[in-house]
Design an enzyme around this catalytic site. Structure first.
Site, PDB file in Angstrom:
ATOM      1  N   LYS A  22       0.829  -1.210   0.000  1.00  0.00           N
ATOM      2  CA  LYS A  22       0.000   0.000   0.000  1.00  0.00           C
ATOM      3  C   LYS A  22       0.856   1.249   0.000  1.00  0.00           C
ATOM      4  O   LYS A  22       0.446   2.275  -0.541  1.00  0.00           O
ATOM      5  CB  LYS A  22      -0.963   0.003   1.189  1.00  0.00           C
ATOM      6  CG  LYS A  22      -2.115  -0.971   1.023  1.00  0.00           C
ATOM      7  CD  LYS A  22      -3.294  -0.615   1.906  1.00  0.00           C
ATOM      8  CE  LYS A  22      -4.447  -1.588   1.696  1.00  0.00           C
ATOM      9  NZ  LYS A  22      -5.597  -1.316   2.565  1.00  0.00           N
ATOM     10  N   LYS A  34      -2.965 -10.399  -6.951  1.00  0.00           N
ATOM     11  CA  LYS A  34      -4.261 -10.544  -6.300  1.00  0.00           C
ATOM     12  C   LYS A  34      -5.334  -9.721  -7.014  1.00  0.00           C
ATOM     13  O   LYS A  34      -5.062  -8.612  -7.477  1.00  0.00           O
ATOM     14  CB  LYS A  34      -4.114 -10.058  -4.849  1.00  0.00           C
ATOM     15  CG  LYS A  34      -5.378 -10.098  -4.040  1.00  0.00           C
ATOM     16  CD  LYS A  34      -5.183  -9.409  -2.682  1.00  0.00           C
ATOM     17  CE  LYS A  34      -6.525  -8.973  -2.122  1.00  0.00           C
ATOM     18  NZ  LYS A  34      -6.453  -8.060  -0.988  1.00  0.00           N
ATOM     19  N   LYS A  94      -9.768  -4.638  -5.518  1.00  0.00           N
ATOM     20  CA  LYS A  94     -10.889  -3.764  -5.849  1.00  0.00           C
ATOM     21  C   LYS A  94     -10.418  -2.424  -6.401  1.00  0.00           C
ATOM     22  O   LYS A  94     -11.171  -1.710  -7.035  1.00  0.00           O
ATOM     23  CB  LYS A  94     -11.840  -3.581  -4.659  1.00  0.00           C
ATOM     24  CG  LYS A  94     -11.218  -3.291  -3.329  1.00  0.00           C
ATOM     25  CD  LYS A  94     -12.274  -3.464  -2.224  1.00  0.00           C
ATOM     26  CE  LYS A  94     -11.627  -3.446  -0.835  1.00  0.00           C
ATOM     27  NZ  LYS A  94     -12.545  -3.826   0.216  1.00  0.00           N
TER      28      LYS A  94
END
Ligand code: TRP
Length: 332
Positions: free
Chosen positions: A115, A197, A200
């Site tokens: 992140k 992965k 979203k």
């Protein structure tokens, strides 16, 4: 233990639209615990603000995540469904646990590293201490079992370490939770880049299937899914695209890899992708219908939030007071 039942806790962030990865890896399995366990399912809005959110969207998605919980089969009478920021004990215990979480431990979290790469202009302290807030979520309810996707395994181990550390210093305070990672909940990968992965927040909308996507979009996305130059539907090392589609098909149909291989013997990838798309769309259709009904009824959703927050707060208080006493805070 709570009223003679073991406790389950899990949380989903109301950031971004939820994907079939969130559904298969977590939400779908939540209702299997409702009878046997005392279940707390939380919409973790405090976690969501570790990356910038548009306020109106955060609010909308908070309602939507709760509606999805219910649409996916969680009965609010049998499960405590609530919003994290409605129970202040999460933030309070989160701070306390920050003081029992090591800089080195947090630095090793792969989600933080990911992140911070993606949000290079906003590597804030909350993003860094995210796992101790997650530990607080779990430990507040003396949780026995935490159903999560495999990407949360590292955070869960840290929660266990924090619990063990606190218990070691101040005598038994927290239940040390176990993780529950569903067999089919192996990571669902991106349809465009099956080594990453399914996320979203992916910029490529074709790589991600959302729980609320309509059937046409679902079929189109699976049709375009990356496979490989072969043609055999077989689960094998290195066939990341096909493996991912098989995982998804397995999860939606309950079939085993062997059954799937037999089903598509002598048929090409085209047929297979179509079948995965159909299975996905058919499974999601009733969930979507129920979601649409619920999301139109804000008053009902708010009544669920209100009751959930009340009963969660009651349990959370007990643990929080215990911690405050043990730490040496003056309690009045
Ligand atoms: N970090 C989790 C995720 O991104 C969400 C979460 C927050 C959570 N607190 C939790 C999951 C407690 C399980 C238990 O998916």
């Amino acid at each position: 233990m709570l009223n003679g039942k073991k406790v389950v806790f899990s949380g989903v962030q109301p950031s971004g639209n939820l994907t079939i990865g969130n559904y298969l890896g977590a939400i779908k399995n939540f209702s299997t615990f409702s009878e046997e366990y005392h279940c707390f399912y939380c919409v973790v809005d405090l976690h969501a603000i570790t990356v910038r959110q548009v306020p109106a969207e955060l609010r909308r998605r908070t309602y939507e995540t709760l509606a999805l919980y219910i649409a996916a089969g969680l009965d609010p009478q049998k499960n405590t469904l609530f919003v994290q920021s409605h129970v202040p004990a999460h933030a309070e215990l989160g701070w306390m646990l920050d003081c029992f979480t090591m800089f080195g431990e947090l630095s090793r979290m792969t989600q933080f590293k990911d992140k911070s790469q993606k949000n290079a202009d906003n590597i804030n302290a909350g993003l860094f201490t995210y796992p101790s807030l997650m530990a607080a979520d779990i430990l507040l309810y003396q949780t026995d079992l935490v159903p999560v996707g495999i990407d949360q395994k590292q955070h869960l181990e840290l929660a266990r370490d924090i619990a063990g550390r606190f218990n070691g210093l101040y005598s038994d305070t927290f239940t040390v939770p176990e993780g529950y990672i569903p067999q089919t909940g192996m990571k669902i990968m991106s349809l465009a880049e099956p080594t990453a992965k399914m996320s979203k927040s992916d910029k490529n909308q074709n790589a991600v299937v959302y729980i609320l996507d309509n059937k046409d979009d679902i079929l189109r996305k699976f049709k375009r899914a990356v496979t490989d130059s072969g043609s055999e539907v077989r689960y094998a090392e290195g066939k990341d695209g096909v493996n991912n589609l098989m995982t998804i098909y397995r999860a939606f149909t309950g079939k085993s890899n062997e059954e799937i291989e037999r089903e598509f013997e002598g048929r090409g990838y085209g047929d297979f992708k179509m079948a995965v798309g159909e299975a996905c769309a058919d499974t999601l259709a009733p969930v979507q219908a129920e979601f649409n009904r619920l999301i139109a009824d804000k008053a009902y959703l708010e009544s669920v939030m209100r009751e959930g927050a009340q009963s969660a707060a009651y349990c959370a208080r007990k643990t929080l007071s215990k911690v405050q006493r043990k730490l040496g805070f003056v309690t009045l």
